[in-house]
Each structure stands twice: as C-alpha cells, then as structure tokens.
Motif scaffolding. Sequence first.
Motif, PDB file in Angstrom:
ATOM      1  N   ILE A 101       0.851  -1.193   0.000  1.00 27.56           N
ATOM      2  CA  ILE A 101       0.000   0.000   0.000  1.00 27.56           C
ATOM      3  C   ILE A 101       0.888   1.244   0.000  1.00 27.56           C
ATOM      4  N   ILE A 102       0.679   2.119  -1.002  1.00 27.89           N
ATOM      5  CA  ILE A 102       1.482   3.340  -1.121  1.00 27.89           C
ATOM      6  C   ILE A 102       0.569   4.533  -1.433  1.00 27.89           C
ATOM      7  N   ASN A 103       1.148   5.719  -1.387  1.00 25.73           N
ATOM      8  CA  ASN A 103       0.458   6.964  -1.771  1.00 25.73           C
ATOM      9  C   ASN A 103      -0.867   7.137  -1.029  1.00 25.73           C
TER      10      ASN A 103
ATOM     11  N   ASP B 261       1.090  -4.283   7.636  1.00 21.90           N
ATOM     12  CA  ASP B 261       1.032  -5.330   6.628  1.00 21.90           C
ATOM     13  C   ASP B 261       2.086  -6.382   6.940  1.00 21.90           C
ATOM     14  N   TYR B 262       2.301  -7.261   5.998  1.00 19.42           N
ATOM     15  CA  TYR B 262       3.242  -8.363   6.231  1.00 19.42           C
ATOM     16  C   TYR B 262       4.649  -7.837   6.514  1.00 19.42           C
ATOM     17  N   GLN B 263       5.040  -6.751   5.863  1.00 20.92           N
ATOM     18  CA  GLN B 263       6.388  -6.219   6.025  1.00 20.92           C
ATOM     19  C   GLN B 263       6.592  -5.565   7.389  1.00 20.92           C
ATOM     20  N   SER B 264       5.531  -4.988   7.951  1.00 22.96           N
ATOM     21  CA  SER B 264       5.648  -4.310   9.246  1.00 22.96           C
ATOM     22  C   SER B 264       4.997  -5.095  10.373  1.00 22.96           C
ATOM     23  N   ASP B 265       4.582  -6.310  10.085  1.00 23.56           N
ATOM     24  CA  ASP B 265       3.821  -7.131  11.026  1.00 23.56           C
ATOM     25  C   ASP B 265       4.634  -7.446  12.290  1.00 23.56           C
TER      26      ASP B 265
ATOM     27  N   LYS C 211     -12.212  11.159   3.429  1.00 22.38           N
ATOM     28  CA  LYS C 211     -11.937  10.596   2.119  1.00 22.38           C
ATOM     29  C   LYS C 211     -10.588   9.886   2.171  1.00 22.38           C
ATOM     30  N   VAL C 212     -10.587   8.647   1.745  1.00 21.07           N
ATOM     31  CA  VAL C 212      -9.380   7.824   1.787  1.00 21.07           C
ATOM     32  C   VAL C 212      -9.023   7.421   0.361  1.00 21.07           C
ATOM     33  N   SER C 213      -7.745   7.583   0.011  1.00 23.59           N
ATOM     34  CA  SER C 213      -7.266   7.121  -1.286  1.00 23.59           C
ATOM     35  C   SER C 213      -5.889   6.490  -1.110  1.00 23.59           C
ATOM     36  N   PHE C 214      -5.597   5.511  -1.954  1.00 25.71           N
ATOM     37  CA  PHE C 214      -4.308   4.838  -1.889  1.00 25.71           C
ATOM     38  C   PHE C 214      -4.104   4.036  -3.169  1.00 25.71           C
ATOM     39  N   ASP C 215      -2.872   3.609  -3.372  1.00 29.02           N
ATOM     40  CA  ASP C 215      -2.534   2.717  -4.480  1.00 29.02           C
ATOM     41  C   ASP C 215      -2.103   1.371  -3.913  1.00 29.02           C
ATOM     42  N   VAL C 216      -2.461   0.305  -4.634  1.00 26.62           N
ATOM     43  CA  VAL C 216      -2.075  -1.047  -4.246  1.00 26.62           C
ATOM     44  C   VAL C 216      -1.166  -1.627  -5.324  1.00 26.62           C
ATOM     45  N   ILE C 217       0.039  -1.997  -4.929  1.00 28.52           N
ATOM     46  CA  ILE C 217       0.934  -2.705  -5.845  1.00 28.52           C
ATOM     47  C   ILE C 217       0.704  -4.201  -5.651  1.00 28.52           C
ATOM     48  N   ILE C 218       0.297  -4.872  -6.709  1.00 29.80           N
ATOM     49  CA  ILE C 218      -0.061  -6.289  -6.646  1.00 29.80           C
ATOM     50  C   ILE C 218       1.053  -7.140  -7.235  1.00 29.80           C
ATOM     51  N   ASN C 219       1.544  -8.045  -6.421  1.00 31.73           N
ATOM     52  CA  ASN C 219       2.589  -8.984  -6.848  1.00 31.73           C
ATOM     53  C   ASN C 219       3.815  -8.275  -7.430  1.00 31.73           C
TER      54      ASN C 219
ATOM     55  N   GLN D  69       4.049  -5.957  -9.420  1.00 26.14           N
ATOM     56  CA  GLN D  69       3.969  -5.741 -10.864  1.00 26.14           C
ATOM     57  C   GLN D  69       2.892  -4.750 -11.268  1.00 26.14           C
ATOM     58  N   ARG D  70       1.702  -4.900 -10.739  1.00 27.72           N
ATOM     59  CA  ARG D  70       0.551  -4.129 -11.207  1.00 27.72           C
ATOM     60  C   ARG D  70       0.063  -3.179 -10.133  1.00 27.72           C
ATOM     61  N   LEU D  71      -0.357  -1.986 -10.535  1.00 31.96           N
ATOM     62  CA  LEU D  71      -0.825  -0.970  -9.595  1.00 31.96           C
ATOM     63  C   LEU D  71      -2.310  -0.713  -9.801  1.00 31.96           C
ATOM     64  N   ILE D  72      -3.062  -0.703  -8.701  1.00 31.97           N
ATOM     65  CA  ILE D  72      -4.486  -0.366  -8.721  1.00 31.97           C
ATOM     66  C   ILE D  72      -4.718   0.796  -7.758  1.00 31.97           C
ATOM     67  N   SER D  73      -5.486   1.786  -8.186  1.00 29.21           N
ATOM     68  CA  SER D  73      -5.828   2.927  -7.341  1.00 29.21           C
ATOM     69  C   SER D  73      -7.214   2.723  -6.740  1.00 29.21           C
ATOM     70  N   LYS D  74      -7.366   3.159  -5.513  1.00 31.85           N
ATOM     71  CA  LYS D  74      -8.641   2.986  -4.801  1.00 31.85           C
ATOM     72  C   LYS D  74      -8.937   4.254  -4.010  1.00 31.85           C
TER      73      LYS D  74
END
Length: 436
Positions: A335-337, A355-359, A409-417, A419-424
């Motif tokens: 999760i970024i941005n 997340d898994y990295q900061s768990d 209002k919440v917005s973020f980008d998800v980097i998947i695997n 490789q791929r980025l999805i904005s939400k």
Amino acid sequence: MSARSSATMPVLLLVLLLLIPADDGVKRAYLPALYLQDVKAAIAHLQLEKVFVALGIEIDEQADTSILAHEDNDLSSGEKTQNHDSNDDNNSNENINVDNDDNASAIANKVFNDARSRCGLGTLSPDAELKQVALGHANYIKYIFAHSQPALFYPHYQNEIKDIKAVTSSNNPHYSGLDIKNRLFNASYANLKYGFTENIAQSMYYHSAGELLSAETITNSMARSLLAAPYHLRSLMQPSSKVVGTAVVAYKPYNKDTRNNQGYVLVSNAAATADTVDANYAGVLTYPCQGVTGTVTALYNETPDPVKHTGRDLSTDPIGQPIYIKVAAADTIQIINIRFYDELRRTAIPTQVLDYQSDPYLNTDYELPKNEAFILPITDAVDSCKASIKQTMIKKANNCGLQGNTEYKVSFDVIINDQRLISKSFSFMTGEVNYS
C-alpha cells in the motif's frame, strides 16, 4: 461508544473465534480479543467499574482442542470498584430468564450485514440451529457471572475451572460442549465442515442513578467496536460466511446491587455453506468502503496489539478507525500513496501501514497474510475530544481518535505482486466520538 451526561459507559469484553480455510488450504482457528481499557472518569452520573483483560488463542484444527493462551488472560485484573450490598443481589438470578433478546440479536446481525453488504460481500441469513447453539453458550457464560466472580475465565470454553467448579463444565446447567466445534458437533450441525466463526461480547456496567442502558444500545456498541479492531475486522469480513445465529442475554452480576448494575452476553455464530465455502471477493476489498456511516472514532485496545511494533499505548494514545484492505487474487500487496483526509476541516491525517512487512507477529499465530493490510490513522493532533469531557478525563485528554460525525476521504494505491498498480478511493463517515 459515546459518553453522555445521562448515560453510562459500558466496559466490553469482545472475543471471536474464527475457523475458515486459509489461502494455503489449511483451516485454522483464530481467537484474538478486543478489550476496552480503563477510563478513570466521572461524567455527571457516569461511573465505570470494571475492565476485562482478554486473551488471544489460535488452534490448528488438525491438533487437539488444547489452547495456547495469550499473556493477557486474567479477565478480572482490571476490577476497580467495591461490591454493593443488597438483599436482592443473590436472589436476582434464582429464576434466570434464559430467553434470547431477539431485538438485540437482530441489531447485531444488522450491524454486521450492513458492513458486509455495503462493501460488496454477501449478507448473513438467519440460521435457527446456529442461534440455538449460540443461545446455549450465552446462557452458560451468563450463569457463571450471575453466580460467581471468576478470577480466570476463557469465554469460548466450557471447561471446568477449579475456583468456580460448581458453575462450570457439566455442573453448569447450560453445558453443551467444550468448545464451539464440540457444540456444533453435538448439535449435529450440517455446515460444521465448511468453516465457522464464533464472536463473543460481554458487557458489564454500573450507573449510580440506576439508569441502565438497553440491550439494543449495548449490542450496537459491541458490534461497532468489533469493526474497529483490525484482527476482529478481518474475521468479520470473510467472504465465505453465509449464515448466522446470534443470541443476546441479560443478567445481574453476582454480588452487585441489582438496581445499579447490569450485564449482557452476546454470542454470534456464523458459518460457510456448501455454496459459499470457496467464495471470495474480486478486486480490492476494504472496510470501511464508500458510503459507510457511523463508525467509531477511536480504537483504545485490541489483543493482539496491532501497534505493538510502534511502542504506542492505545489506552492513552488511540488510533482512528482502521481501514482493512484485502486482494484475494494477489499473492502480495503493498500500500502506497495514502491520503486520509478530513473533508470538513481540510486536514490530512497521518497514517501508518500494518502489513506483512511491518507485522509485529511474523512467524506467530497472528501473522497477517501477504495479501492483506491495514491503514491506521494516527490521530494525536486531531483533538476530537469534547471540551466538557476533557475536563473530567484523566486519560485520553488530547486524543479521542477521528472527529465525530465527520466525512473522511481515503485514497491509496495497491501494488499487486510487485507488478501491477491499482488505485482505490472512497469516503466514509464516523459516528459520535467514543471514549472507550
């Protein structure tokens, strides 16, 4: 839960048991527990008397039913007040009403169903068999606290406890099985094999003027509090759950003045079915999501502690309503941005990612899957506590989480695997400021 001049602030023990197929195909049982920390306040008639410190347990379904208890497992270690003498104390539970409060049960189911349906998951249909099992266990717990003051108690288990042997295990008239799996098996419950959850909430409170809150009010608070606790929230938003049976029962706490003290037990069992056992959500699942209203403003504690890695003490420095994120089709997400924004005050809220990295629980029973994460709003500078409350609060005087009745209002980008980025992006609205 809101603190009002004419109402009490209940203390809740919120516990859940989750048994679902994980991504690796293994069914695991999760028992994190949320407890609301002591608030030393006197707001008009408000008096808060007891805090339960809860436990966390995980059991592998393939192993036996022994438990691995979390360190914070003394359920009475936060007791603060003295007993009240009353001739009615020991007589009030002689003829205990074991009937379910159907209105309160319906409220709990509605809170969870509203959360699920709003965010794209299927709603839970009433299941009479699950409800009967839930009612039996609710009455088991009720019988214990109506007839004793246990120093140690595991709410999901009907095991014998030495100090209160007379009211536990088979000595309790509502005994129905050691754990939820046994209870469902004894009831010949057909959906047992598809996975199930058990959520337990207990509320006990005191009001000096005897203005006791209704089961409906307490149940609504318990349900919404569960939706603000990360390790509970992820369990409540399981796509495979399809049916539910919820019971709410009331009782008078043992050896307490019946005029001023009240207790409630909520047990909610949910299960997957043959049609939904493999169900999942396509895309980026979040809670809250677009259009959710009435969330709590602050999380004051949960076990396991979601901010253990930061050194933060949630009891004095809570965080705001967390954002749960899951991408079922992904192996990993990042999760970024992130932007968490107060629309009314035009203020950005700082955040941290869990997340898994900061768990903080890597390589433990509570390790987060790599395709799930939480955005945690850091509300130290929000100053949402009401001035009248501030003057009487010993703790939490400057941080009560997010602003009440406010759109974020919440917005973020998800980097998947990788490789791929999805904005939400989405907006949600908080409810009244809660102080515990």
